[in-house]
Design a protein around this motif. Structure first.
Motif, mmCIF file in Angstrom:
data_model
loop_
_atom_site.group_PDB
_atom_site.id
_atom_site.type_symbol
_atom_site.label_atom_id
_atom_site.label_comp_id
_atom_site.label_asym_id
_atom_site.label_seq_id
_atom_site.Cartn_x
_atom_site.Cartn_y
_atom_site.Cartn_z
ATOM 1 N N ASN A 1 38.959 64.617 -5.437
ATOM 2 C CA ASN A 1 39.749 65.298 -6.462
ATOM 3 C C ASN A 1 39.988 66.773 -6.147
ATOM 4 O O ASN A 1 39.396 67.343 -5.227
ATOM 5 N N ARG A 2 40.846 67.360 -6.931
ATOM 6 C CA ARG A 2 41.261 68.745 -6.740
ATOM 7 C C ARG A 2 40.070 69.707 -6.770
ATOM 8 O O ARG A 2 39.948 70.593 -5.915
ATOM 9 N N LYS A 3 39.183 69.529 -7.737
ATOM 10 C CA LYS A 3 38.033 70.419 -7.888
ATOM 11 C C LYS A 3 37.149 70.386 -6.649
ATOM 12 O O LYS A 3 36.707 71.437 -6.162
ATOM 13 N N THR A 4 36.885 69.194 -6.136
ATOM 14 C CA THR A 4 36.043 69.051 -4.944
ATOM 15 C C THR A 4 36.686 69.705 -3.738
ATOM 16 O O THR A 4 36.018 70.387 -2.946
ATOM 17 N N LEU B 1 38.996 72.134 -3.680
ATOM 18 C CA LEU B 1 38.998 73.592 -3.822
ATOM 19 C C LEU B 1 37.621 74.184 -3.509
ATOM 20 O O LEU B 1 37.515 75.205 -2.824
ATOM 21 N N LYS B 2 36.587 73.532 -3.996
ATOM 22 C CA LYS B 2 35.220 74.014 -3.736
ATOM 23 C C LYS B 2 34.912 73.987 -2.244
ATOM 24 O O LYS B 2 34.314 74.927 -1.704
ATOM 25 N N VAL C 1 47.125 71.726 -3.827
ATOM 26 C CA VAL C 1 46.243 72.903 -3.814
ATOM 27 C C VAL C 1 46.618 73.940 -2.764
ATOM 28 O O VAL C 1 46.062 75.035 -2.765
ATOM 29 N N GLU D 1 47.894 77.339 -4.126
ATOM 30 C CA GLU D 1 46.804 78.024 -4.816
ATOM 31 C C GLU D 1 45.811 78.605 -3.812
ATOM 32 O O GLU D 1 45.344 79.745 -3.967
ATOM 33 N N LYS E 1 44.745 82.534 -3.182
ATOM 34 C CA LYS E 1 43.365 82.985 -3.355
ATOM 35 C C LYS E 1 42.765 83.550 -2.067
ATOM 36 O O LYS E 1 41.979 84.501 -2.111
#
Length: 233
Positions: free
Chosen positions: A159-162, A164-165, A190, A193, A197
């Motif tokens: 997923n997106r959260k994983t 990005l982390k 992502v 983004e 960042k």
């Protein structure tokens, strides 16, 4: 109408939909599949045995170019493996070919990236080979992290959260750019983004492969929303 062909692992659930999202409506994507469930050296070696058969079938759709949509599958044998894969596809199909690993090399060089931070979903066995392949192609690896996944279906469900982390956890400050490996890892939501960042260009296997396929057939279009590489076509 421009037809793009893909040879992808049977368990790849990401590359086709990401290509369709990135491409304008005048393009269509046509895929043939090579049996693969686990991203291991053994699995990748078995998968490539059917390249000629499936490339020949794919050519029947009269695609303009064929992309070998597996990054690890076009580098695990070392320097030049990507070129070997491309030659096999071209000999079998009569169509120009692009291998994902080679596309990544060309994309990084086009952006003048020499120092890279790398994120992958792979297990250590594959990460070692990818690190070696990138180094032999002249890149300095600043950092390299993987998720330790071998199941290709699991990779497609990251997923997106994983993601990005994973990427933001890289030591990327001294890198010229960031590479996210694997055509089955969902990345295109992502990339913008991450570029904002990190203040670095970010390419993925899918953005690099699409870029290289279009370059191969002389199609120059700027695609916005998916990172620096595709905006600079």
């Amino acid at each position: 109408m421009i037809r793009l062909g893909l040879l992808i692992p049977s368990s790849n659930t990401t590359m086709e939909p990401e290509f369709y999202r990135m491409l304008p409506k005048e393009f269509t994507v046509h895929a043939a599949r090579l049996k693969l469930k686990s991203v291991t050296v053994k699995g990748l070696a078995e998968m490539e045995r059917k390249i000629e058969e499936e490339a020949s079938k794919l050519a029947d759709t009269d695609v303009s170019v064929i992309g070998y949509g597996c990054t690890s599958g076009s580098l695990f044998k070392g320097l030049g493996h990507d070129l070997e894969i491309e030659q096999r596809i071209e000999n079998a199909s009569g169509k120009p070919a692009v291998a994902a690993a080679g596309a990544v090399i060309k994309a990084l060089k086009s952006l003048k990236i020499k120092k890279i931070a790398v994120a992958t979903p792979y297990i250590d066995e594959i990460n070692r080979l990818e690190r070696q392949f990138l180094a032999l192609n002249g890149f300095e690896i600043i950092d390299f992290k993987g998720l330790g996944l071998s199941s290709n279906l699991q990779i497609g469900r990251v997923n997106r959260k994983t993601l990005l982390k994973l990427v933001l956890g890289l030591n990327y400050k001294e890198a010229d750019g960031i590479f996210i490996s694997c055509t089955n890892l969902p990345t295109i939501d992502v990339i913008e983004e991450l570029e904002a960042k990190t203040k670095k260009p970010v390419i993925s296997s899918n953005t690099a492969t699409l870029w290289a396929m279009l370059k191969k057939i002389g199609v120059s279009i700027r695609i916005r929303g998916y990172g620096t590489l595709l905006r600079r076509m």
